[in-house]
Design an enzyme around this catalytic site. Structure first.
Site, PDB file in Angstrom:
ATOM      1  N   SER A 169      12.724 -44.108 -14.128  1.00 22.42           N
ATOM      2  CA  SER A 169      11.673 -43.490 -13.544  1.00 22.42           C
ATOM      3  C   SER A 169      11.703 -43.306 -11.779  1.00 22.42           C
ATOM      4  O   SER A 169      11.470 -44.816 -11.323  1.00 22.42           O
ATOM      5  CB  SER A 169      10.242 -43.939 -13.911  1.00 22.42           C
ATOM      6  OG  SER A 169       9.286 -43.365 -13.183  1.00 22.42           O
ATOM      7  N   GLY A 214      -8.566  -7.063   5.308  1.00 24.98           N
ATOM      8  CA  GLY A 214      -9.228  -7.103   6.384  1.00 24.98           C
ATOM      9  C   GLY A 214      -8.630  -7.826   7.610  1.00 24.98           C
ATOM     10  O   GLY A 214      -9.186  -7.977   8.722  1.00 24.98           O
ATOM     11  N   ARG A 217       4.521 -50.209 -16.113  1.00 21.80           N
ATOM     12  CA  ARG A 217       5.250 -50.961 -14.927  1.00 21.80           C
ATOM     13  C   ARG A 217       4.528 -52.575 -14.962  1.00 21.80           C
ATOM     14  O   ARG A 217       3.558 -52.636 -14.781  1.00 21.80           O
ATOM     15  CB  ARG A 217       5.106 -50.119 -13.578  1.00 21.80           C
ATOM     16  CG  ARG A 217       5.410 -50.920 -12.516  1.00 21.80           C
ATOM     17  CD  ARG A 217       5.187 -49.755 -11.272  1.00 21.80           C
ATOM     18  NE  ARG A 217       3.859 -50.389 -10.811  1.00 21.80           N
ATOM     19  CZ  ARG A 217       3.477 -49.713  -9.596  1.00 21.80           C
ATOM     20  NH1 ARG A 217       3.767 -48.770  -9.070  1.00 21.80           N
ATOM     21  NH2 ARG A 217       2.216 -49.964  -9.496  1.00 21.80           N
ATOM     22  N   CYS A 228       7.378 -40.645 -11.190  1.00 26.16           N
ATOM     23  CA  CYS A 228       6.017 -40.905 -11.529  1.00 26.16           C
ATOM     24  C   CYS A 228       5.215 -41.044  -9.902  1.00 26.16           C
ATOM     25  O   CYS A 228       4.286 -41.590 -10.136  1.00 26.16           O
ATOM     26  CB  CYS A 228       6.062 -42.335 -12.167  1.00 26.16           C
ATOM     27  SG  CYS A 228       6.933 -43.564 -11.201  1.00 26.16           S
ATOM     28  N   GLY A 288      10.221 -43.356  -8.358  1.00 24.75           N
ATOM     29  CA  GLY A 288       9.046 -43.684  -7.848  1.00 24.75           C
ATOM     30  C   GLY A 288       8.966 -43.003  -6.283  1.00 24.75           C
ATOM     31  O   GLY A 288       9.507 -43.634  -5.433  1.00 24.75           O
ATOM     32  N   THR A 289       8.792 -41.649  -6.248  1.00 23.70           N
ATOM     33  CA  THR A 289       8.892 -40.931  -4.950  1.00 23.70           C
ATOM     34  C   THR A 289       8.186 -41.365  -3.700  1.00 23.70           C
ATOM     35  O   THR A 289       8.211 -41.083  -2.774  1.00 23.70           O
ATOM     36  CB  THR A 289       9.041 -39.372  -5.088  1.00 23.70           C
ATOM     37  OG1 THR A 289       7.991 -39.004  -5.924  1.00 23.70           O
ATOM     38  CG2 THR A 289      10.522 -39.194  -6.278  1.00 23.70           C
ATOM     39  N   ASN A 290       6.847 -41.779  -4.087  1.00 22.39           N
ATOM     40  CA  ASN A 290       6.106 -42.298  -3.055  1.00 22.39           C
ATOM     41  C   ASN A 290       6.885 -43.415  -2.106  1.00 22.39           C
ATOM     42  O   ASN A 290       7.043 -43.272  -1.074  1.00 22.39           O
ATOM     43  CB  ASN A 290       4.768 -42.913  -3.707  1.00 22.39           C
ATOM     44  CG  ASN A 290       4.122 -41.903  -4.493  1.00 22.39           C
ATOM     45  OD1 ASN A 290       4.246 -40.682  -4.243  1.00 22.39           O
ATOM     46  ND2 ASN A 290       2.977 -42.391  -5.071  1.00 22.39           N
ATOM     47  N   TYR A 345      10.999 -35.374 -17.675  1.00 25.94           N
ATOM     48  CA  TYR A 345       9.691 -35.270 -17.408  1.00 25.94           C
ATOM     49  C   TYR A 345       9.219 -35.574 -16.071  1.00 25.94           C
ATOM     50  O   TYR A 345       9.854 -36.334 -15.145  1.00 25.94           O
ATOM     51  CB  TYR A 345       8.947 -36.385 -18.360  1.00 25.94           C
ATOM     52  CG  TYR A 345       9.090 -37.724 -18.021  1.00 25.94           C
ATOM     53  CD1 TYR A 345       8.365 -38.411 -17.205  1.00 25.94           C
ATOM     54  CD2 TYR A 345      10.112 -38.704 -18.546  1.00 25.94           C
ATOM     55  CE1 TYR A 345       8.451 -39.755 -16.928  1.00 25.94           C
ATOM     56  CE2 TYR A 345      10.135 -39.993 -18.309  1.00 25.94           C
ATOM     57  CZ  TYR A 345       9.353 -40.311 -17.463  1.00 25.94           C
ATOM     58  OH  TYR A 345       9.574 -41.821 -16.953  1.00 25.94           O
ATOM     59  N   GLU A 358      13.138 -46.558  -6.570  1.00 23.13           N
ATOM     60  CA  GLU A 358      12.247 -46.447  -5.400  1.00 23.13           C
ATOM     61  C   GLU A 358      12.885 -46.767  -4.103  1.00 23.13           C
ATOM     62  O   GLU A 358      12.187 -46.996  -3.249  1.00 23.13           O
ATOM     63  CB  GLU A 358      10.824 -47.025  -5.785  1.00 23.13           C
ATOM     64  CG  GLU A 358      10.938 -48.587  -6.227  1.00 23.13           C
ATOM     65  CD  GLU A 358       9.610 -48.879  -6.787  1.00 23.13           C
ATOM     66  OE1 GLU A 358       8.570 -48.660  -6.287  1.00 23.13           O
ATOM     67  OE2 GLU A 358       9.601 -49.707  -7.578  1.00 23.13           O
ATOM     68  N   LYS A 394       0.733  -1.244   0.059  1.00 27.47           N
ATOM     69  CA  LYS A 394      -0.079   0.152   0.080  1.00 27.47           C
ATOM     70  C   LYS A 394       0.811   1.202   0.050  1.00 27.47           C
ATOM     71  O   LYS A 394       0.694   2.169  -0.798  1.00 27.47           O
ATOM     72  CB  LYS A 394      -0.971  -0.096   1.121  1.00 27.47           C
ATOM     73  CG  LYS A 394      -2.109   0.884   1.417  1.00 27.47           C
ATOM     74  CD  LYS A 394      -2.986   0.983   2.367  1.00 27.47           C
ATOM     75  CE  LYS A 394      -3.774  -0.187   2.373  1.00 27.47           C
ATOM     76  NZ  LYS A 394      -4.629  -0.616   3.482  1.00 27.47           N
ATOM     77  N   MET A 399      -5.661  -6.803   9.111  1.00 25.23           N
ATOM     78  CA  MET A 399      -5.019  -5.956  10.071  1.00 25.23           C
ATOM     79  C   MET A 399      -5.947  -4.814  10.436  1.00 25.23           C
ATOM     80  O   MET A 399      -7.184  -4.671   9.820  1.00 25.23           O
ATOM     81  CB  MET A 399      -3.650  -5.892   9.832  1.00 25.23           C
ATOM     82  CG  MET A 399      -2.589  -6.872   9.886  1.00 25.23           C
ATOM     83  SD  MET A 399      -0.865  -6.362   9.588  1.00 25.23           S
ATOM     84  CE  MET A 399      -0.957  -6.304   7.688  1.00 25.23           C
ATOM     85  N   ARG A 418      -3.560   3.287   8.598  1.00 23.00           N
ATOM     86  CA  ARG A 418      -3.991   1.931   8.075  1.00 23.00           C
ATOM     87  C   ARG A 418      -2.879   1.230   8.119  1.00 23.00           C
ATOM     88  O   ARG A 418      -1.645   1.565   7.798  1.00 23.00           O
ATOM     89  CB  ARG A 418      -4.397   2.136   6.511  1.00 23.00           C
ATOM     90  CG  ARG A 418      -5.693   2.507   6.383  1.00 23.00           C
ATOM     91  CD  ARG A 418      -6.303   2.550   5.021  1.00 23.00           C
ATOM     92  NE  ARG A 418      -7.489   3.288   4.891  1.00 23.00           N
ATOM     93  CZ  ARG A 418      -8.032   4.435   4.696  1.00 23.00           C
ATOM     94  NH1 ARG A 418      -7.017   5.336   4.613  1.00 23.00           N
ATOM     95  NH2 ARG A 418      -9.336   4.669   4.313  1.00 23.00           N
ATOM     96  N   HIS A 445     -15.674  -8.145   2.809  1.00 22.81           N
ATOM     97  CA  HIS A 445     -14.876  -9.081   3.065  1.00 22.81           C
ATOM     98  C   HIS A 445     -15.084 -10.383   2.684  1.00 22.81           C
ATOM     99  O   HIS A 445     -13.905 -11.011   2.098  1.00 22.81           O
ATOM    100  CB  HIS A 445     -14.910  -9.008   4.750  1.00 22.81           C
ATOM    101  CG  HIS A 445     -14.020 -10.055   5.234  1.00 22.81           C
ATOM    102  ND1 HIS A 445     -14.164 -11.180   5.642  1.00 22.81           N
ATOM    103  CD2 HIS A 445     -12.594  -9.805   5.575  1.00 22.81           C
ATOM    104  CE1 HIS A 445     -13.436 -11.952   6.228  1.00 22.81           C
ATOM    105  NE2 HIS A 445     -12.133 -11.074   6.272  1.00 22.81           N
ATOM    106  N   ARG A 504      -3.790  -1.230  -5.698  1.00 23.96           N
ATOM    107  CA  ARG A 504      -3.123  -2.553  -5.534  1.00 23.96           C
ATOM    108  C   ARG A 504      -3.373  -3.382  -6.604  1.00 23.96           C
ATOM    109  O   ARG A 504      -4.611  -3.408  -7.356  1.00 23.96           O
ATOM    110  CB  ARG A 504      -3.155  -3.221  -4.187  1.00 23.96           C
ATOM    111  CG  ARG A 504      -4.672  -3.632  -3.933  1.00 23.96           C
ATOM    112  CD  ARG A 504      -4.856  -4.007  -2.453  1.00 23.96           C
ATOM    113  NE  ARG A 504      -6.145  -4.126  -2.014  1.00 23.96           N
ATOM    114  CZ  ARG A 504      -6.821  -4.196  -0.811  1.00 23.96           C
ATOM    115  NH1 ARG A 504      -5.906  -3.887   0.224  1.00 23.96           N
ATOM    116  NH2 ARG A 504      -8.010  -4.239  -0.697  1.00 23.96           N
TER     117      ARG A 504
END
Length: 929
Positions: free
Chosen positions: A804, A114, A657, A871, A806-808, A891, A785, A32, A116, A105, A491, A373
């Site tokens: 590839s 809204g 897979r 993946c 497998g990050t899980n 990718y 993985e 502001k 602050m 303000r 608001h 703004r």
């Protein structure tokens, strides 16, 4: 003699065509303050901005670092800034005859609408009221209206909130003062605040002061100096108020930023019928249309517009809605002022090169700009504006992709109410469409109820007379927000629009009874827990829970925007898909291949009964001969699914897979299922159960699965590979473009992959011979993985043609967390700050990311052009996508609906990378003499 050290500058003045700072000083002056300086002092603008000054964010930092004490030189700098304003306006702060009044303000780097505090009319005391009456041409009612507003705001903001007083719900000083106001209006028969006479207001101010002293145990300050410092301190204190902290947590705004404080000379929109105040946008924030859009109120102050106390009038025909169509627009009320405002908003948008949110006041038909703004906008509006501004050559593609957040893009993929169900539904009421999409849920009436229900997993609609900043956490928890009062700049509308949350405001027919836990509308009474549905795009409210449908990928504006992203991004974006339907959906969203086709998914869900039954026969086979027979029965099902999915991907690569889960997962658990399987395999139930028991493992996720199945049962790998390559050969003969990538999972040692690679080669040779071709295009690679595989990537890459990640599972094995069982402790870990976020949602770059980086570096040390992707579900999370870009992946792959978000994140990664690079200095050409 040593020169005296120059004191640090904390206060920055603006006004009179000059400013100490400019629009680039956001970190120092807040958004502001920086924009006020830009509007007031930039040579190309010099707009009618009331003069004032900004206390920098450094004051806020010092204030909290020094036990709420100010820098020693601040008082002198503030006094000097006040003198500058007095000189510009010819008025004097605290002067009884010609008083100067201020507004105070907040102003953080990024907009926090809204969250602050604000105090208006500072400097108005019993001594200065006569001077204000004289300035206003004897308008006593105006002066006392301004005074009662000051008492309300100051007692609420400075004396109560900043004083650390936490009253019970509905018993705060503001509520008590507003109760006195309503009582006075009822007594004299006034419909609106503006109907009260000067005597009414004078009496009300005395009542207010008595009530303040009674409730807060100290008098309202009758001293201008005390008021201004009280207001300044209250704003700094509000930076660490509950609602500001909650909003910062939601929006990811760092605490150390602090807020600036803007002190600005008052101009009055409540001086009578020739004065007004309003809020406007240079484009429609609800849909992005290039129209000047806004609302205003005659004889009002700024807080009246955003508080939703009165229904505002439209500024022009384009801003007219159902609620205000009968009201006179600003364009008709004062054509000259409207024309000036319209010209200014065009200049501001061109100057800032973005949609502007503008606050203005008209005092006695004279226009003043209070602030501007970059405007909050919902997802559909953000995307449309980005695309349109590129077409208009206002911005370039790089800027366009940075104007849209992942959450905003996600809104275009939001569910909507089923149009068929909506047509048949009973409409309860309608209001202003403030937030996109559709939502259905149970009614709740308080923020606390919404939070509690959300924690239980319930979907709720927060219904309020009007929302206020204290409701922010409940608004976030609710599926949607519905208010009885307020306009498109209230608001609720501003906050919901910023979040892209479904929201309807100004549904005036609703009578909300919070205490009674019910609402009345159209002769009906709905209690807490009753279900309603909202169409936030049209502003319609329906009784009951209507069916929802997912958003369409066939949005032309979305398609155009994603094309802009694609021109910038380097990273390819694939999808995780297991069916032809998944593949088609993902292609619609722009997927450039399938990064994970899980063969086991054909054994779940729709049409899975027959292939699952045949897989079970494979699993419980007693010997090689029996298993070979069962695999022969299963083979056509594998080939059919693989073939249909590759065909749907239209030539883009499909990573398939091989069977990954532990075999015991597929064994029937019901007695009926076991009997059927026993009968089909020609064994007794007891024998079947005995064979099933042999498959049982103590820790199956680390047991006999993935590559280990192929090593143990070579024919399982042979069958799957043959199905893939036969399907490919058949499609190629039909001139279809296909490219399979065979992925072997759960590899931890190079020898495992070598073993399976030999199987693939043998099958490939046999299928080529059968189809009389020299080669069937394909790649053979592995999923990384397991941490050991990442560390052995150089050796694995000797065999693998692609990686590839497998990050899980890589996250699961790195942390030692079971992703299926983290619910019992992850909430506490996040709440206590033990972990910054859930590592299964956002890729842990510190440890898991280091393993990924090591795997890439080591793999490419063996094969420099090794194709590498990710993946896990991290492939659709923006910060994880940017990390993948940074470490050189080819990718990412994610669920179909996250593909657009990954495309955006991949483009943003390129832009951010460019911005981080040091700019090359232009070579100075030698001047010829």
């Amino acid at each position: 003699m040593a020169s005296k050290a120059k004191s640090r500058k904390y206060v920055y003045s603006f006004g009179g065509g000059k400013a100490d700072g400019d629009g680039t000083d956001r970190n120092l002056l807040g958004g502001k303050g920086a924009n006020l300086a830009e509007m007031a002092g930039h040579p190309k603008l010099k707009l009618p901005v009331p003069p004032g000054f900004t206390l920098s964010t450094e004051v806020c930092t010092h204030y909290y670092a020094n036990k709420r004490k100010y820098p020693q030189e601040l008082k002198k700098q503030v006094d000097g800034a006040i003198r500058k304003v007095e000189k510009i306006l010819g008025r004097k702060f605290g002067d009884p005859k010609n008083p100067l009044l201020f507004s105070v303000r907040s102003g953080a780097r990024t907009s926090m609408p809204g969250m602050m505090e604000t105090v208006l009319n500072i400097g108005l005391t019993s001594e200065t009221i006569p001077g204000l009456i004289e300035q206003s041409g004897g308008n006593e009612a105006f002066a006392y209206d301004a005074y009662r507003r000051l008492i309300t705001m100051y007692s609420d903001v400075v004396m109560e909130k900043a004083g650390g007083i936490e009253p019970k719900e509905g018993q705060g000083i503001r509520h008590q003062l507003e109760h006195l106001l309503e009582k006075k209006k009822a007594k004299v028969g006034a419909k609106s605040d503006t109907d009260l006479s000067a005597e009414d207001l004078k009496d009300l101010c005395e009542q207010y002061k008595k009530k303040v002293k009674q409730v807060l145990k100290k008098p309202f300050p009758d001293n201008a100096e005390e008021q201004i410092w009280g207001g300044i301190s209250a704003v700094f204190i509000s930076w660490n108020g509950k609602r500001a902290i909650a909003y910062r947590d939601i929006e990811g705004i760092p605490e150390e930023w602090g807020t600036a404080v803007n002190v600005q000379a008052m101009v009055f929109g409540n001086m009578g019928q020739d004065s007004a105040t309003g809020v406007a946008f240079s484009r429609d924030p609800g849909n992005g249309a290039k129209i000047f859009y806004g609302e205003f109120l005659v004889n009002a102050q700024g807080e009246d517009v955003v508080a939703g106390i009165r229904t505002p009038a439209p500024i022009n025909k384009e801003s007219t809605g159902e609620q205000n169509k009968h009201m006179e627009s600003l364009e008709k009320w004062d054509p000259k002022v409207y024309k000036e405002l319209d010209a200014i908003q065009k200049r501001l948008e061109k100057h800032f090169r973005d949609m502007q949110d503008i606050e203005f006041t008209i005092e006695n038909r004279r226009l003043f700009m209070l602030q501007c703004r970059n405007g909050k906008r919902n997802g559909p509006a953000a995307v449309k504006m980005a695309v349109d501004m590129v077409k208009e050559r206002l911005i370039k593609g790089d800027e366009a992709v940075m104007r849209v957040t992942a959450d905003q893009l996600d809104e275009l993929l939001h569910p909507i109410l089923d149009p068929v169900a909506e047509k048949k539904a009973s409409m309860l009421t309608k209001g202003l469409p403030a937030g996109p999409g559709g939502a259905a849920g149970k009614i709740v009436f308080t923020s606390e109820q919404a939070i509690a229900a959300h924690e239980k997993g319930e979907k709720v609609i927060l219904v309020r007379e009007e929302t206020n900043p204290e409701d922010v956490e409940g608004m976030r928890a609710a599926e949607a927000i519905l208010t009885a009062r307020g306009g498109m700049t209230s608001h609720a509308a501003l906050v919901a629009r910023g979040w892209g949350k479904c929201c309807i405001v100004g549904a005036g027919e609703i009578d909300v009874d919070v205490a009674g836990g019910k609402l009345k509308v159209g002769g009906k009474t709905l209690k807490k827990g009753a279900e309603i549905s909202l169409n936030g795009t049209k502003g319609y409210v329906y009784e009951g829970s209507l069916d929802m449908i997912s958003a369409s990928e066939d949005n032309p504006t979305l398609v155009e925007f994603l094309k802009i992203c694609d021109k910038i991004k380097r990273l390819k974006v694939r999808t995780n898909g297991d069916t032809p339907e998944d593949a088609k959906k993902a292609r619609g969203f722009g997927a450039e291949g399938i990064g994970l086709f899980r063969t086991e998914h054909m054994f779940y869900g729709e049409h899975s009964a027959e292939p699952l039954f045949k897989l079970r026969k494979v699993i419980v086979a007693k010997d090689d001969k029996e298993r070979a027979k069962a695999l022969k029965e299963l083979y056509p099902h594998i080939k059919k699914d693989v073939k249909a999915t590759m065909q749907a991907m239209e030539g883009y690569p499909v990573t398939i897979r091989l069977l990954d889960p532990p075999l015991h997962e597929f064994i029937p658990t019901s007695t009926k299922g076991k009997k059927e399987l026993a009968k089909a395999t020609g064994v007794s139930l007891a024998e079947l159960e005995k064979r099933s028991e042999l498959l049982h493992e103590v820790n199956p996720m680390m047991g006999h699965r993935g590559v280990r199945l192929g090593v143990t049962f070579r024919d399982i790998t042979e069958t799957q590979v043959r199905a893939i390559l036969e399907a490919t050969a058949e499609l190629l003969k039909k001139n279809k473009k296909v490219f399979p990538e065979i992925m072997i999972p759960v590899v931890c040692h190079p020898n495992e992959l070598k073993d399976q690679y030999e199987v693939v080669k043998e099958v490939h040779k046999a299928v080529c011979k059968k189809h009389k071709v020299k080669k069937i295009p394909h790649l053979t690679g592995t999923m990384i993985e397991i941490p050991r595989a990442a560390l052995q990537a150089a050796e694995i890459a000797e065999v693998a043609e692609f990686f590839s990640f497998g990050t899980n599972d890589l996250t699961q094995m790195t942390y030692g967390f079971s992703r299926d069982d983290i619910g019992g402790f992850m909430g506490d870990y996040l709440e206590k700050g033990i972990l910054p976020n859930d590592p299964f949602q956002i890729l842990d770059q510190d440890a898991v990311g280091e393993l990924v980086k090591a795997g890439i570096e080591r793999g490419r040390s063996t094969k420099p052009k090794l194709k590498i992707g990710i993946c896990g579900e991290h492939g659709g999370e923006p910060s994880s996508v940017k990390f993948c870009h940074a470490i050189g992946m080819d990718y990412v792959s994610c669920s179909p609906y996250r593909v657009p978000i990954a495309r955006l994140a991949a483009a943003q990664a390129v832009v951010e990378e460019k911005a981080a690079q040091p700019k090359k200095k232009a070579k100075k050409k030698a001047k010829k003499k």
